[in-house]
Design a protein around this motif. Sequence first.
Motif, short mmCIF file in Angstrom:
data_model
loop_
_atom_site.label_atom_id
_atom_site.label_comp_id
_atom_site.label_asym_id
_atom_site.label_seq_id
_atom_site.Cartn_x
_atom_site.Cartn_y
_atom_site.Cartn_z
N THR A 1 -69.95 60.06 25.45
CA THR A 1 -70.17 61.62 25.62
C THR A 1 -68.79 62.33 25.52
N THR A 2 -67.64 61.82 26.09
CA THR A 2 -66.59 62.42 25.61
C THR A 2 -66.19 62.33 24.03
N ALA A 3 -66.45 61.42 23.30
CA ALA A 3 -65.88 61.48 21.79
C ALA A 3 -67.01 62.61 21.11
N LEU A 4 -68.20 62.55 21.61
CA LEU A 4 -69.23 63.57 20.91
C LEU A 4 -68.68 65.18 21.59
N GLN A 5 -68.36 65.23 22.72
CA GLN A 5 -67.81 66.78 23.26
C GLN A 5 -66.63 67.05 22.29
N MET A 6 -65.59 66.13 22.12
CA MET A 6 -64.54 66.48 21.14
C MET A 6 -64.89 66.79 19.90
N LEU A 7 -65.79 66.38 19.23
CA LEU A 7 -66.43 66.59 17.86
C LEU A 7 -66.83 68.05 18.05
N LYS A 8 -67.83 68.18 19.10
CA LYS A 8 -68.44 69.69 19.04
C LYS A 8 -67.33 70.71 19.33
#
Length: 138
Positions: free
Chosen positions: A4-11
């Motif tokens: 979740t954290t990783a994908l939020q960073m990309l977004k």
Amino acid sequence: MDTTTALQMLKKKGYKYTGKREQMVHIFEREGRYLSAKEMLEFMQKEYPGLSFDTVYRNLSLFEQYGILEVTEWSGEKKYRLACSSHSHHHHLICTTCGKTTAIDLCPMNAILGEPQNFQITGHKFEIYGHCEECMRN
């Protein structure tokens, strides 16, 4: 770091959420160790048979650029793992057989160098390579 954290960073950086990117992060989270681009491709091709090495490598580079992955190199090959969620300064013992890591909280830079005069340290990396207990038994 988790998926979740990783994908939020990309977004936040303006990158699209894709199933392939999510799958890659899930694999790193599940494996909990360093993986090569080739290993990642092999895991990914089970779900995405036509996936190219270039696509995997581009995403690994993107993840590294934004601090989602840590990278190291041994035996002439880059290896990747999810960045540590710990914000405290630490280094790693790395098993070159299975790729698992163990954090070590002391920093050898302090013992070796202390605070150098007329020089500001902006970063460093210290890794110890070897074999974990489990791999030595096998």
